[in-house]
Structures are given as structure tokens and as C-alpha cells.
Design an enzyme around this catalytic site. Structure first.
Site, short mmCIF file in Angstrom:
data_model
loop_
_atom_site.label_atom_id
_atom_site.label_comp_id
_atom_site.label_asym_id
_atom_site.label_seq_id
_atom_site.Cartn_x
_atom_site.Cartn_y
_atom_site.Cartn_z
CD GLU A 25 -7.84 6.54 -5.68
OE1 GLU A 25 -6.78 6.93 -5.05
OE2 GLU A 25 -8.66 6.15 -5.01
CB CYS A 61 -16.31 5.47 -7.31
SG CYS A 61 -15.69 6.58 -5.81
CB CYS A 63 -10.97 17.83 -0.76
SG CYS A 63 -12.69 18.22 -0.09
CB CYS A 98 -13.51 15.65 6.47
SG CYS A 98 -14.70 16.38 5.37
CB CYS A 130 -11.34 12.88 4.38
SG CYS A 130 -11.24 12.45 2.57
CB SER A 132 -20.52 13.06 4.18
OG SER A 132 -20.06 12.62 3.07
CG HIS A 165 -19.25 11.07 8.46
ND1 HIS A 165 -19.44 9.97 8.14
CD2 HIS A 165 -18.76 11.97 7.62
CE1 HIS A 165 -18.93 9.85 7.05
NE2 HIS A 165 -18.60 10.93 6.51
CG ASN A 215 -10.75 2.58 4.30
OD1 ASN A 215 -10.23 1.70 4.66
ND2 ASN A 215 -11.01 2.88 3.08
CB CYS A 258 -7.24 5.51 -1.16
SG CYS A 258 -8.52 6.38 -1.84
N1 SAH Z 1 -16.69 15.26 -0.63
C1 SAH Z 1 -17.84 14.25 -0.82
C2 SAH Z 1 -17.66 13.03 -1.75
C3 SAH Z 1 -16.33 12.45 -1.68
S1 SAH Z 1 -15.86 11.53 -0.16
C4 SAH Z 1 -18.11 13.85 0.73
O1 SAH Z 1 -17.56 14.18 1.45
O2 SAH Z 1 -19.44 13.49 0.70
C5 SAH Z 1 -17.26 10.06 -0.23
C6 SAH Z 1 -17.28 9.69 1.07
O3 SAH Z 1 -16.09 9.12 1.67
C7 SAH Z 1 -17.92 10.82 2.14
O4 SAH Z 1 -19.05 10.33 2.88
C8 SAH Z 1 -16.87 10.65 3.22
O5 SAH Z 1 -17.10 11.39 4.38
C9 SAH Z 1 -16.45 9.19 3.17
N2 SAH Z 1 -14.87 9.14 3.81
C10 SAH Z 1 -13.79 9.94 3.47
N3 SAH Z 1 -12.78 9.46 4.14
C11 SAH Z 1 -13.01 8.24 5.01
C12 SAH Z 1 -12.53 7.36 5.52
N4 SAH Z 1 -11.48 7.40 5.89
N5 SAH Z 1 -13.37 5.96 5.97
C13 SAH Z 1 -14.41 6.01 5.60
N6 SAH Z 1 -15.18 6.90 4.88
C14 SAH Z 1 -14.54 8.12 4.59
FE1 SF4 Z 2 -13.45 16.49 1.08
FE2 SF4 Z 2 -14.45 15.81 3.53
FE3 SF4 Z 2 -15.25 14.46 1.25
FE4 SF4 Z 2 -13.04 14.14 2.11
S1 SF4 Z 2 -14.79 13.62 2.84
S2 SF4 Z 2 -13.42 14.63 -0.03
S3 SF4 Z 2 -12.54 16.24 2.73
S4 SF4 Z 2 -15.24 16.89 1.80
#
Ligand code: SAH
Ligand code: SF4
Length: 351
Positions: free
Chosen positions: A94, A108, A115, A119, A122, A218, A220, A294, A337
Site C-alpha cells: 500500500e 507514505c 512485516c 506488533c 498493527c 515507534s 508506544h 486505529n 488498515c
Molecule cells: N515499521 C515501522 C514503520 C511502519 S508503521 C514502525 O513500526 O515504525 C508506522 C507507524 O504506525 C508506527 O509508529 C506504528 O507503530 C504505527 N501503527 C501501527 N499500527 C497502528 C495502529 N493500529 N494505530 C496507530 N498507529 C499504528
Molecule cells: Fe511492523 Fe510493528 Fe511497524 Fe507494524 S508497527 S509495520 S508490525 S514494525
């Protein structure tokens, strides 16, 4: 069996020169072709008006401009455009384009199909890992938006590596693609941001890359227990190691770090947690980018509410940590998503 067509986006100027030589063409044609692809940003051979017709026909027969096929594109009420591409061997990825009122156009883009980091909150993590994207597949996502915007008299100004996948788990291809965005699409390093789950050795390597590209981490959670439950990577590189690597990064590059924090109701959105963040990040040149979670299919967590988000920001302020809560963009096309098109605003300077 006929040979697979050459993807011109796989070739640099020298590569284009050898290809055109094979086709019996003089070297200056390579420069013309290069300029059509990158400076003028055309996406069809027919538009390359200063190339002879028979050369255009040969190119169309033997080569392709890119390797991603669009499955579907959707535009939300706020102008956010989400696009699903199919890779040549099947997986889907995407890309998102976000227009801002101040003129910025931010892409983006994805670094992997799926992945491996798992996490729990996600959507991509819940899918599991399919494969790394090649340098050309990462780059093409930006190039596509670049050419489309050019057609409208606009330009792609910013890129965030916040789509699917963990960019630092595909380090070499990501960095190579980012370098091409800078050199071929003219996007300034400071307008590009890489977001990572926190792979410490890669952060250390990135600090030595000599690039002015932004880094987002990230975070969290501010305790190892909570973070490990949300992000399995924390069992390998814990918070102390991660924050240590961030200090070293800031020292080496003189740049500030952005932390990303998805606010999850009852999980990591309390004032107590914000105080912990304050202590954890004490003395670090950083900004915290907050976003209400989200919701995704396989995680029961809920987004925080406005009051708790505001208290969180205020509490961080007591520790002299700047923080912003982002509104969601493209929420009406966001179903299914878990990615962030919203948190990118803070990490992208407009000048
Ligand atoms: N893998 C990388 C980049 C892609 S994800 C990373 O994890 O940083 C981009 C951002 O979206 C990250 O900060 C991730 O933690 C966040 N993210 C993923 N799922 C999410 C969700 N359901 N709600 C809010 N943020 C989310
Ligand atoms: Fe991968 Fe975690 Fe980033 Fe989602 S938030 S893309 S699982 S590293």
C-alpha cells in the site's frame, strides 16, 4: 520463452546507456530517456516526444516503466489517496498520498510486503511477513506519485517510510531507494523520514550514514513490560538500549528524534504513563507524536479519548517534552488498515 522485460527503474544512467547501446542508439539518447523518466516524469513511452518513434516502439516492447500494478485507488474526503499495488510475484502493498493545505504533498510508502515484527496493534504485523521490497519497488512508489503530481503541475515534496513493513529490517534497499528519491526526484533529505520499530543496530548504522533524513521511533510504552507485550522487538532491544541509541543518534547527527505513540485506552494513555515517558526521555532532543489507536481486526484495544490525550500532552509538557496529537486523515477510507497517514504531519517540516 521470451525474456522478461527490463524494468527501466532498475537502471541508473549508465545502465540506460548500455541498454540503448544494445539497441544501436547513441549515448545522448540515454540522457534524454533519463530526463523523461525522472525530470519530466512521464509514465508512457508515447510521451517521450524527442525519441524516434521506432526507439519508443522498441522500448515499449522490451522494457517497462516500473513493475507495480495498481489494484485499486481510493480518495478520501480530505484528499488522502490510498493505493493498493500488486507486486510482480503476487503480494499486495500500500502507498498513500496526503495533500496538505500549505502545499505539501507527502507520500507514505511501504518497505516490505507484510512485516515480521509482530506488533500486536498493527494490521501489517497481524499479516505476518511476505518479503522485502527491492530498491526499485520502494523507489517506484515515490516515483509514481512524483510523475502523477507533475502532470497536475504539482510536486511530491515529502516522503515518509511509514507504510507497510519495517524499513530497517530491509535496511540496504530502503537507504538506496531513499538516496534515489533525493538525487532523481529532487526531494530534500530533511523532507524524508524513516520510521522504525526500534532495531538498535540499524539505528546505530543510520547515525553514521551522513544523511539528513529524519528518524522516527515507534515507542508506544515507557516500561519494558508494557512495550514487550505490545511490541515483541522490545524483548530483543529493550527501552534502555533503545533510548541509549537515540541519545547517540542525536549526538552524532545534531538532529532531533520523533517518537510515535499510539494512545490506547487504559493501556498507555494515563498521566502516570506520560510521567514515565518524561523520565525516560529526559535530556533527549525529541518530539512526541501522539495518535489515538486505529482499531484493527485482531487487537481488542480501543483509541483513547480527547480528554486523556490532552492530559497526556500536558503531562509531557511538565517534563519539557513537546508533543502533538494528530487528527486522523483519510479515516473514511481507512477500514482494515492500521497504518498511519496522520502522524506524518509532525515529522515533516514545511520549509
Ligand atoms: N515499521 C515501522 C514503520 C511502519 S508503521 C514502525 O513500526 O515504525 C508506522 C507507524 O504506525 C508506527 O509508529 C506504528 O507503530 C504505527 N501503527 C501501527 N499500527 C497502528 C495502529 N493500529 N494505530 C496507530 N498507529 C499504528
Ligand atoms: Fe511492523 Fe510493528 Fe511497524 Fe507494524 S508497527 S509495520 S508490525 S514494525
Amino acid at each position: 520463452m521470451s525474456e522478461a522485460p527490463t524494468n527501466l527503474l532498475d537502471l541508473d544512467l549508465d545502465g540506460l546507456k548500455s541498454l540503448l547501446k544494445e539497441l544501436g542508439q547513441p549515448a545522448f539518447r540515454a540522457k534524454q530517456l533519463h530526463s523523461w523518466i525522472y525530470e519530466r516524469g512521464v509514465s508512457s513511452f508515447d510521451d517521450m516526444s524527442n525519441l524516434p518513434k521506432d526507439l519508443r516502439a522498441k522500448l515499449a516492447e522490451r522494457t517497462t516503466l516500473g513493475a507495480l500494478s495498481t489494484v485499486v485507488g481510493q480518495t478520501s474526503k480530505d484528499g488522502t489517496h490510498k493505493r493498493l499495488y500488486r507486486l510482480a510475484d503476487g503480494p499486495l502493498i500500500e502507498s498513500v498520498l496526503m495533500p496538505y493545505n500549505d502545499g505539501r504533498r507527502t507520500a507514505c510508502i511501504s518497505s516490505q510486503a507484510g512485516c515480521a515484527m509482530g506488533c500486536v496493534f498493527c494490521a501489517t504485523g497481524q499479516m505476518g511477513f511476505q518479503r522485502n521490497l527491492t530498491e526499485a519497488e520502494i523507489y517506484e512508489q515515490a516515483w509514481r506519485f512524483h510523475t502523477e503530481l507533475k502532470d497536475k503541475g504539482e510536486r511530491l515534496s515529502n516522503v515518509v517510510m511509514m507504510g507497510m513493513g519495517e524499513p530497517f529490517h530491509n535496511y540496504d534497499n530502503t537507504i538506496a531507494a531513499v538516496r534515489r528519491m533525493m538525487s532523481e526526484l529532487g526531494i530534500g533529505a530533511r523532507r524524508i523520514t524513516i520510521s522504525t520499530v526500534g532495531l538498535v543496530p540499524a539505528i546505530q548504522r543510520f547515525a553514521k550514514e551522513g544523511l539528513q533524513v529524519g528518524l522516527a521511533i515507534s515507542l508506544h510504552a515507557a516500561t519494558n513490560d508494557i512495550r514487550s507485550a505490545l511490541m515483541p522487538v522490545n524483548r530483543k532491544y529493550d527501552l534502555q538500549e533503545l533510548v541509549g541509541a537515540c541519545h547517540a543518534y542525536v549526538e552524532a547527527t545534531g538532529r532531533r528524534v520523533t517518537f510515535e505513540w499510539a494512545l490506547i485506552a487504559g493501556e498507555n494513555d494515563s498521566a502516570r504513563e506520560a510521567h514515565r515517558v518524561g523520565r525516560l526521555l529526559k535530556g533527549l532532543n525529541c518530539h512526541v507524536n501522539l495518535i489515538p489507536l486505529n482499531p484493527t481486526a485482531s487487537y481488542e484495544g480501543e483509541p483513547t479519548n480527547d480528554v486523556n490525550a490532552a492530559i497526556f500532552v500536558e503531562t509531557l509538557g511538565m517534563h519539557h517534552i513537546s508533543a502533538t496529537v494528530r487528527v486522523r486523515r483519510g479515516i473514511d477510507i481507512d477500514a482494515g488498515c492500521g497504518q498511519l497517514r496522520d502522524r506524518v504531519e509532525e515529522v515533516q517540516p514545511s520549509s
